[in-house]
Motif scaffolding. Structure first.
Motif, PDB file in Angstrom:
ATOM      1  N   LEU A 245       9.022  12.730   1.054  1.00  0.00           N
ATOM      2  CA  LEU A 245       8.866  11.424   1.697  1.00  0.00           C
ATOM      3  C   LEU A 245       8.529  11.536   3.177  1.00  0.00           C
ATOM      4  O   LEU A 245       8.252  10.517   3.812  1.00  0.00           O
ATOM      5  CB  LEU A 245      10.139  10.598   1.512  1.00  0.00           C
ATOM      6  CG  LEU A 245      10.433  10.168   0.079  1.00  0.00           C
ATOM      7  CD1 LEU A 245      11.800   9.518  -0.011  1.00  0.00           C
ATOM      8  CD2 LEU A 245       9.356   9.240  -0.452  1.00  0.00           C
ATOM      9  N   ILE A 246       8.539  12.752   3.727  1.00  0.00           N
ATOM     10  CA  ILE A 246       8.078  12.962   5.103  1.00  0.00           C
ATOM     11  C   ILE A 246       6.566  13.194   5.109  1.00  0.00           C
ATOM     12  O   ILE A 246       5.831  12.593   5.899  1.00  0.00           O
ATOM     13  CB  ILE A 246       8.793  14.160   5.759  1.00  0.00           C
ATOM     14  CG1 ILE A 246      10.322  13.955   5.755  1.00  0.00           C
ATOM     15  CG2 ILE A 246       8.278  14.374   7.186  1.00  0.00           C
ATOM     16  CD1 ILE A 246      10.807  12.828   6.623  1.00  0.00           C
ATOM     17  N   GLN A 247       6.087  14.048   4.214  1.00  0.00           N
ATOM     18  CA  GLN A 247       4.663  14.368   4.138  1.00  0.00           C
ATOM     19  C   GLN A 247       3.886  13.427   3.210  1.00  0.00           C
ATOM     20  O   GLN A 247       2.662  13.517   3.134  1.00  0.00           O
ATOM     21  CB  GLN A 247       4.487  15.811   3.646  1.00  0.00           C
ATOM     22  CG  GLN A 247       5.162  16.856   4.520  1.00  0.00           C
ATOM     23  CD  GLN A 247       4.606  16.891   5.929  1.00  0.00           C
ATOM     24  OE1 GLN A 247       3.410  16.683   6.140  1.00  0.00           O
ATOM     25  NE2 GLN A 247       5.466  17.153   6.907  1.00  0.00           N
ATOM     26  N   ASN A 248       4.605  12.549   2.505  1.00  0.00           N
ATOM     27  CA  ASN A 248       3.982  11.604   1.561  1.00  0.00           C
ATOM     28  C   ASN A 248       3.225  12.333   0.451  1.00  0.00           C
ATOM     29  O   ASN A 248       2.076  12.000   0.119  1.00  0.00           O
ATOM     30  CB  ASN A 248       3.060  10.618   2.289  1.00  0.00           C
ATOM     31  CG  ASN A 248       3.836   9.673   3.194  1.00  0.00           C
ATOM     32  OD1 ASN A 248       4.919   9.226   2.834  1.00  0.00           O
ATOM     33  ND2 ASN A 248       3.295   9.401   4.356  1.00  0.00           N
ATOM     34  N   LEU A 249       3.901  13.323  -0.123  1.00  0.00           N
ATOM     35  CA  LEU A 249       3.311  14.140  -1.179  1.00  0.00           C
ATOM     36  C   LEU A 249       4.105  13.987  -2.473  1.00  0.00           C
ATOM     37  O   LEU A 249       5.341  13.889  -2.455  1.00  0.00           O
ATOM     38  CB  LEU A 249       3.314  15.622  -0.782  1.00  0.00           C
ATOM     39  CG  LEU A 249       2.444  16.046   0.404  1.00  0.00           C
ATOM     40  CD1 LEU A 249       2.769  17.482   0.782  1.00  0.00           C
ATOM     41  CD2 LEU A 249       0.966  15.905   0.042  1.00  0.00           C
ATOM     42  N   ILE A 259      -0.379  10.657  -0.823  1.00  0.00           N
ATOM     43  CA  ILE A 259      -0.492   9.199  -0.831  1.00  0.00           C
ATOM     44  C   ILE A 259      -0.197   8.697   0.575  1.00  0.00           C
ATOM     45  O   ILE A 259       0.974   8.517   0.947  1.00  0.00           O
ATOM     46  CB  ILE A 259       0.468   8.566  -1.861  1.00  0.00           C
ATOM     47  CG1 ILE A 259       0.163   9.108  -3.260  1.00  0.00           C
ATOM     48  CG2 ILE A 259       0.347   7.044  -1.832  1.00  0.00           C
ATOM     49  CD1 ILE A 259       1.029   8.539  -4.351  1.00  0.00           C
ATOM     50  N   PRO A 260      -1.226   8.507   1.409  1.00  0.00           N
ATOM     51  CA  PRO A 260      -0.996   8.036   2.784  1.00  0.00           C
ATOM     52  C   PRO A 260      -0.297   6.682   2.770  1.00  0.00           C
ATOM     53  O   PRO A 260      -0.586   5.820   1.935  1.00  0.00           O
ATOM     54  CB  PRO A 260      -2.417   7.918   3.358  1.00  0.00           C
ATOM     55  CG  PRO A 260      -3.263   8.787   2.490  1.00  0.00           C
ATOM     56  CD  PRO A 260      -2.661   8.700   1.115  1.00  0.00           C
ATOM     57  N   ILE A 261       0.641   6.495   3.688  1.00  0.00           N
ATOM     58  CA  ILE A 261       1.379   5.243   3.751  1.00  0.00           C
ATOM     59  C   ILE A 261       1.637   4.876   5.204  1.00  0.00           C
ATOM     60  O   ILE A 261       2.046   5.717   6.009  1.00  0.00           O
ATOM     61  CB  ILE A 261       2.706   5.330   2.958  1.00  0.00           C
ATOM     62  CG1 ILE A 261       3.494   4.027   3.084  1.00  0.00           C
ATOM     63  CG2 ILE A 261       3.537   6.519   3.356  1.00  0.00           C
ATOM     64  CD1 ILE A 261       4.703   3.957   2.177  1.00  0.00           C
ATOM     65  N   ASN A 262       1.363   3.641   5.532  1.00  0.00           N
ATOM     66  CA  ASN A 262       1.695   3.114   6.855  1.00  0.00           C
ATOM     67  C   ASN A 262       3.210   2.977   6.959  1.00  0.00           C
ATOM     68  O   ASN A 262       3.853   2.449   6.042  1.00  0.00           O
ATOM     69  CB  ASN A 262       1.022   1.746   7.033  1.00  0.00           C
ATOM     70  CG  ASN A 262       1.218   1.160   8.420  1.00  0.00           C
ATOM     71  OD1 ASN A 262       2.343   1.044   8.890  1.00  0.00           O
ATOM     72  ND2 ASN A 262       0.131   0.789   9.060  1.00  0.00           N
ATOM     73  N   TYR A 267       8.375  -2.220   4.675  1.00  0.00           N
ATOM     74  CA  TYR A 267       9.053  -3.380   5.266  1.00  0.00           C
ATOM     75  C   TYR A 267       8.249  -4.655   4.990  1.00  0.00           C
ATOM     76  O   TYR A 267       8.816  -5.708   4.664  1.00  0.00           O
ATOM     77  CB  TYR A 267       9.225  -3.205   6.773  1.00  0.00           C
ATOM     78  CG  TYR A 267      10.098  -2.043   7.176  1.00  0.00           C
ATOM     79  CD1 TYR A 267      11.477  -2.207   7.316  1.00  0.00           C
ATOM     80  CD2 TYR A 267       9.555  -0.784   7.414  1.00  0.00           C
ATOM     81  CE1 TYR A 267      12.292  -1.151   7.688  1.00  0.00           C
ATOM     82  CE2 TYR A 267      10.358   0.282   7.775  1.00  0.00           C
ATOM     83  CZ  TYR A 267      11.721   0.100   7.917  1.00  0.00           C
ATOM     84  OH  TYR A 267      12.520   1.152   8.278  1.00  0.00           O
ATOM     85  N   ILE A 268       6.929  -4.552   5.135  1.00  0.00           N
ATOM     86  CA  ILE A 268       6.060  -5.702   4.877  1.00  0.00           C
ATOM     87  C   ILE A 268       6.188  -6.139   3.421  1.00  0.00           C
ATOM     88  O   ILE A 268       6.354  -7.335   3.119  1.00  0.00           O
ATOM     89  CB  ILE A 268       4.597  -5.357   5.214  1.00  0.00           C
ATOM     90  CG1 ILE A 268       4.442  -5.129   6.716  1.00  0.00           C
ATOM     91  CG2 ILE A 268       3.661  -6.469   4.748  1.00  0.00           C
ATOM     92  CD1 ILE A 268       3.114  -4.499   7.101  1.00  0.00           C
ATOM     93  N   ALA A 269       6.119  -5.178   2.510  1.00  0.00           N
ATOM     94  CA  ALA A 269       6.217  -5.496   1.086  1.00  0.00           C
ATOM     95  C   ALA A 269       7.557  -6.149   0.753  1.00  0.00           C
ATOM     96  O   ALA A 269       7.624  -7.070  -0.083  1.00  0.00           O
ATOM     97  CB  ALA A 269       6.025  -4.232   0.250  1.00  0.00           C
ATOM     98  N   GLU A 270       8.610  -5.686   1.392  1.00  0.00           N
ATOM     99  CA  GLU A 270       9.940  -6.252   1.176  1.00  0.00           C
ATOM    100  C   GLU A 270       9.987  -7.718   1.607  1.00  0.00           C
ATOM    101  O   GLU A 270      10.474  -8.581   0.865  1.00  0.00           O
ATOM    102  CB  GLU A 270      10.943  -5.422   1.969  1.00  0.00           C
ATOM    103  CG  GLU A 270      12.390  -5.809   1.819  1.00  0.00           C
ATOM    104  CD  GLU A 270      13.262  -4.829   2.584  1.00  0.00           C
ATOM    105  OE1 GLU A 270      14.104  -4.190   1.940  1.00  0.00           O
ATOM    106  OE2 GLU A 270      13.090  -4.700   3.827  1.00  0.00           O
TER     107      GLU A 270
END
Length: 310
Positions: A245-249, A259-262, A267-270
């Motif tokens: 969850l740090i490298q988004n792998l 999987i790149p993630i902003n 938070y926005i989705a929540e």
């Protein structure tokens, strides 16, 4: 970001997480007031929740003050017959307490990692897996590096009674363990204040449990890793799944995907989910209360060197 219908929103607390919620909700096109006891240039702002409810009349309230103040804030909303939407930052309270009787349209606790695409992908895989054998989860980061503007020794994380300590601070992991792998059936833990950090809360905890879907779950959390780590390794009967969850792998049987993630996207989705009255992913008050019970049970097992079964 997509614009949505304008809501009148009140954010209670204007520390780092309160500021983040305020910024994102404004970017989504909503009208946002804040509650803070400190002087601020932000407008509109109110010195306490009672005045804000009367003066702002919000549709949606985000409780983002200190964990030790969550219960009182929730009680004020309940006592004033607030009937709108409520989101409470995690953990729900600093200790297990009964939820005040209320008339909220919907209330949720901000375990926003449920909206992380990697965890949603993992949950989808586990839902169809015939058997989960082992789950190993590791999360660690160095507490003095968490907040550049605050001395870690004065932060809420340094004090158990304010909701600090790794068991409460890092309770995202406890939430998603239950969300993905089911409730625990038996549990033991070892942890406490082991390092030379100048805090009065626990800085290391390890939990071992059996859950409804996993034969063995090992969860380690600490305030000590100078290089942050947030990793999950799952062994099923036919797959090894690794999530970073740090490298988004995510790696499945050796095949790696990025999987790149902003950082703001979960938070926005929540917020979008609760404003749309979509309950499918949000953490309920009852679920968050059960997480608090798990924390307190883990603390008891660490003291008495025992297992607890359900």
């Amino acid at each position: 970001m997509e614009k949505s219908p304008n809501f009148k929103i009140l954010v209670v607390g204007y520390g780092s997480i309160g500021q983040r919620h305020t910024r994102l909700l404004k970017e989504l096109g909503h009208s946002v007031a804040i509650v803070t006891r400190y002087l601020t240039n932000y407008s509109p702002w109110y010195p306490n929740l009672e005045k804000a409810l009367h003066g702002w009349n919000p549709d949606y309230v985000v409780i983002a003050n200190r964990t030790s103040e969550h219960y009182d804030s929730l009680s004020v909303l309940a006592e004033t017959q607030f009937e709108g939407l409520v989101l409470i930052e995690k953990p729900l309270f600093s200790k297990y307490l009964d939820i005040p009787a209320h008339k909220f349209t919907q209330a949720a606790v901000a375990y926003n990692l449920r909206f992380h695409p990697l965890l949603q992908q993992l949950k989808s895989i586990i839902a169809t897996s015939p058997q989960v054998i082992t789950v190993n989860i590791y999360i660690g980061s160095y507490l003095p590096d968490w907040r550049s503007t605050i001395d870690y020794r004065q932060s809420y994380s340094a004090f158990t009674e304010q909701g600090g300590g790794v068991l409460r601070d890092l309770s995202h992991e406890l939430d998603y363990v239950k969300w993905i792998f089911g409730d625990w059936k038996c549990l033991t833990a070892r942890g406490g204040k082991f390092s030379d950090l100048e805090i009065k809360s626990d800085d290391v905890y390890s939990l071992l449990m059996e859950t409804e879907k996993a034969a063995l779950v090992s969860l380690h959390m600490n305030y000590l890793d100078r290089t942050p780590r947030r990793e999950i390794i799952v062994n099923t009967v036919d797959q090894t799944i690794e999530v970073d969850l740090i490298q988004n792998l995510i790696t499945i049987n050796g095949h790696q995907s990025l999987i790149p993630i902003n950082p703001d996207s979960t938070y926005i989705a929540e917020h979008q989910a609760i404003l749309a009255r979509d309950r499918s992913t949000l953490c309920t008050l009852e679920e968050a209360t059960q997480t608090l019970q798990t924390i307190e049970i883990a603390e008891k097992t660490a003291i008495f060197y025992t297992w607890i079964q359900r």
